[in-house]
Design an enzyme around this catalytic site. Structure first.
Site, PDB file in Angstrom:
ATOM      1  N   LYS A  22      90.136  35.564 -10.262  1.00  0.00           N
ATOM      2  CA  LYS A  22      91.406  35.119  -9.704  1.00  0.00           C
ATOM      3  C   LYS A  22      91.592  33.655 -10.087  1.00  0.00           C
ATOM      4  CE  LYS A  22      90.255  36.702  -5.418  1.00  0.00           C
ATOM      5  NZ  LYS A  22      90.364  36.916  -3.981  1.00  0.00           N
ATOM      6  N   HIS A 192      80.667  32.106   2.536  1.00  0.00           N
ATOM      7  CA  HIS A 192      82.020  31.810   3.054  1.00  0.00           C
ATOM      8  C   HIS A 192      82.157  30.324   3.393  1.00  0.00           C
ATOM      9  CE1 HIS A 192      82.376  36.212   4.692  1.00  0.00           C
ATOM     10  NE2 HIS A 192      82.936  36.136   3.495  1.00  0.00           N
ATOM     11  N   LEU A 221      86.343  36.836   9.400  1.00  0.00           N
ATOM     12  CA  LEU A 221      86.232  38.292   9.503  1.00  0.00           C
ATOM     13  C   LEU A 221      87.136  38.947   8.470  1.00  0.00           C
ATOM     14  CD1 LEU A 221      86.551  38.453  13.421  1.00  0.00           C
ATOM     15  CD2 LEU A 221      84.452  38.181  12.075  1.00  0.00           C
ATOM     16  N   ARG A 253      78.783  46.672   5.082  1.00  0.00           N
ATOM     17  CA  ARG A 253      77.421  46.139   5.196  1.00  0.00           C
ATOM     18  C   ARG A 253      76.918  46.304   6.627  1.00  0.00           C
ATOM     19  NH1 ARG A 253      79.297  40.833   2.727  1.00  0.00           N
ATOM     20  NH2 ARG A 253      79.485  41.304   0.529  1.00  0.00           N
ATOM     21  N   GLY A 342      91.032  38.671   6.882  1.00  0.00           N
ATOM     22  CA  GLY A 342      91.958  39.797   7.078  1.00  0.00           C
ATOM     23  C   GLY A 342      91.923  40.351   8.487  1.00  0.00           C
TER      24      GLY A 342
HETATM   25  P1  ADP Z   1      88.038  39.717   1.730  1.00  0.00           P
HETATM   26  O1  ADP Z   1      86.873  39.490   2.622  1.00  0.00           O
HETATM   27  O2  ADP Z   1      87.767  40.694   0.640  1.00  0.00           O
HETATM   28  O3  ADP Z   1      88.719  38.442   1.286  1.00  0.00           O
HETATM   29  P2  ADP Z   1      90.198  40.011   3.628  1.00  0.00           P
HETATM   30  O4  ADP Z   1      89.886  38.720   4.288  1.00  0.00           O
HETATM   31  O5  ADP Z   1      91.517  40.162   2.964  1.00  0.00           O
HETATM   32  O6  ADP Z   1      89.088  40.492   2.626  1.00  0.00           O
HETATM   33  O7  ADP Z   1      90.065  41.147   4.754  1.00  0.00           O
HETATM   34  C1  ADP Z   1      90.273  42.492   4.449  1.00  0.00           C
HETATM   35  C2  ADP Z   1      90.171  43.301   5.707  1.00  0.00           C
HETATM   36  O8  ADP Z   1      91.122  42.845   6.652  1.00  0.00           O
HETATM   37  C3  ADP Z   1      90.534  44.754   5.489  1.00  0.00           C
HETATM   38  O9  ADP Z   1      89.436  45.514   5.096  1.00  0.00           O
HETATM   39  C4  ADP Z   1      91.004  45.165   6.859  1.00  0.00           C
HETATM   40  O10 ADP Z   1      89.888  45.677   7.557  1.00  0.00           O
HETATM   41  C5  ADP Z   1      91.439  43.912   7.531  1.00  0.00           C
HETATM   42  N1  ADP Z   1      92.862  43.911   7.880  1.00  0.00           N
HETATM   43  C6  ADP Z   1      93.909  43.552   7.101  1.00  0.00           C
HETATM   44  N2  ADP Z   1      95.069  43.718   7.776  1.00  0.00           N
HETATM   45  C7  ADP Z   1      94.755  44.186   9.015  1.00  0.00           C
HETATM   46  C8  ADP Z   1      95.504  44.550  10.167  1.00  0.00           C
HETATM   47  N3  ADP Z   1      96.825  44.462  10.204  1.00  0.00           N
HETATM   48  N4  ADP Z   1      94.823  45.003  11.250  1.00  0.00           N
HETATM   49  C9  ADP Z   1      93.481  45.103  11.217  1.00  0.00           C
HETATM   50  N5  ADP Z   1      92.722  44.769  10.166  1.00  0.00           N
HETATM   51  C10 ADP Z   1      93.340  44.317   9.072  1.00  0.00           C
END
Ligand code: ADP
Length: 419
Positions: A22, A192, A221, A253, A342
């Site tokens: 990215k 992180h 998270l 995990r 997320g």
């Molecule tokens: P990464 O760790 O890969 O950067 P993100 O921080 O984007 O990932 O988090 C992804 C996770 O966020 C998804 O697997 C999902 O579980 C969660 N997520 C995203 N939108 C929602 C939502 N509206 N409600 C609950 N969980 C969500």
């Protein structure tokens, strides 16, 4: 090179993976993102470059370039030509418009937080590759390709482990024989780091205090989950360890489990190290418990009556609550708790349950403020909560770009001091 904050400096940020990377270009005068993109499936015939540009603050332009990007070099050359071409999504006229390239690098060991790349730094990234086999080699490739494409630009490595180099020895050491630990560099590194650092700085701003005066518990998270105890702006403990496997229950995990489970499975199922790695990193966590690794699917399945999904949700929240509780004695005084990622940004139920019945610790959530997804930093605790609770969308690329300018500033200051 000097960094004048009144002048708009553009920084290219690269976040490389094994078959994708990215990137973003940020204008650091305004800290505005000018463009971002992703090259996926590098090495396969259907590799693709997706690029977005924001010429104004609102309007988004999207460009998709399908090509056979056979390796990182080909992918990054394609990105460079897009960045330089106004008709194809460009945001710079020449390489001279960029101040530097900031690279996210997974593991730099205890030596490095954020640093100007030289041969020694590259050696260290290589030395730590056995502990980050998917990321460190790809990160190094990103640096080497950028050196080739933009030879005049400085490259800065910002390590995901960097924020955690301030942990005390009793927090980062594992109770295994010291010689063995030293031989294989086994210790807690934590991950992180750019996210924990970014949200702790933003939380300090919301608390109206300098970052080095606040104590925080920061919860990242996402697909991967980690939590960090921040004392006076510095990480003093974190839940991920030698690798991102330790700590909280995550999407796929396991988080922390009794290590004897591994030896037991080796005996009973004749699992190899590779099998165990796959089991614990890819087939465990929420997915292993209920078949879904996305929190949205877990919530939906639980609501539809799936008992495994209900258990998975309960375990996710319980592991989070245990870590939050355990960081109170680590910190002594807690000014704030921060949720990001997320799940942290978008799952009000997780935040609500993580903070429920914690009056004794001075935590009170305002359920109206907590409701819904959060797209901008905000406080979600009540006015009388002695620990303030925040949701702060993370921005790792912005933190990497900030770190890149910090490193250049330090380098120019020390050059001046030696002149
Ligand atoms: P990464 O760790 O890969 O950067 P993100 O921080 O984007 O990932 O988090 C992804 C996770 O966020 C998804 O697997 C999902 O579980 C969660 N997520 C995203 N939108 C929602 C939502 N509206 N409600 C609950 N969980 C969500």
């Amino acid at each position: 090179m000097t960094h004048d904050t009144n002048h708009a400096h553009k920084v290219l940020v690269i976040n490389g993976g094994s078959s994708s990377f990215k990137y973003q270009v940020l204008d650091m005068g305004s800290e505005r993102r000018l463009c971002q993109g992703l090259v996926e499936r590098i090495g396969s015939p259907d590799s693709v470059l997706t690029h977005k540009r924001w010429p104004g603050t609102e309007r988004e332009e999207k460009f998709v370039y399908k090509d056979d990007y056979s390796n990182h070099n080909a992918g990054m050359r394609a990105v460079a030509s897009v960045l330089l071409d106004p008709a194809r999504g460009g945001v710079i006229d020449s390489a001279a418009d960029l101040t530097a390239v900031g690279h996210r690098v997974l593991l730099g060991g205890p030596e490095y937080t954020e640093v100007l790349v030289n041969d020694r730094v590259k050696d260290v990234i290589r030395e730590y590759s056995p502990l980050g086999p998917l990321h460190n080699p790809a990160n190094l490739t990103g640096i080497e390709v950028m050196e080739e494409i933009f030879p005049s630009l400085p490259n800065v490595a910002v390590f995901d482990t960097g924020f955690h180099t301030t942990m005390p020895d009793y927090a980062y050491t594992y109770a295994i024989p010291r010689q063995l630990a030293a031989k294989y560099r086994i210790r807690r590194y934590g991950f992180h780091g750019t996210s924990h650092r970014y949200i702790s700085h933003e939380a300090a701003k919301l608390l109206g205090r300098p970052a080095d005066q606040v104590n925080l518990i920061t919860c990242h998270l996402g697909n991967g989950c980690s939590i960090c105890a921040v004392r006076q702006g510095r990480s003093v403990d974190t839940s991920m360890g030698l690798t991102p496997l330790e700590g909280l229950v995550m999407g796929t995990r396991s988080g922390s489990i009794d290590p004897a489970i591994l030896t037991y499975l080796m005996q009973r199922e004749h699992y190899s190290g590779t099998d165990l790695n796959t089991l614990l990193n890819k087939q465990s966590g929420l997915r292993g418990l209920c078949g879904h690794n996305d929190m949205r699917d877990v919530e939906a399945a639980r609501d539809a009556g799936d008992e495994n999904a209900a258990l998975a949700m309960n375990m996710f929240v319980y592991s989070l609550r245990k870590y939050i509780g355990s960081y109170f004695p680590v910190l002594g005084r807690v000014d704030g708790i921060v949720f990001t990622g997320g799940i942290g940004e978008n799952a009000p139920e997780v935040r609500s349950r993580a903070c429920a019945d914690m009056d004794a610790l001075g935590i009170r959530l305002d359920e109206d403020l907590n409701a819904g997804r959060v797209s901008q930093a905000k406080k979600i605790s009540t006015a009388d909560s002695s620990v303030q609770v925040f949701v702060i969308p993370t921005d790792e690329e912005l933190e990497i770009a900030r770190a890149t300018l910090r490193v250049l500033d330090q380098a120019s200051a020390s050059q001046k001091a030696h002149a």
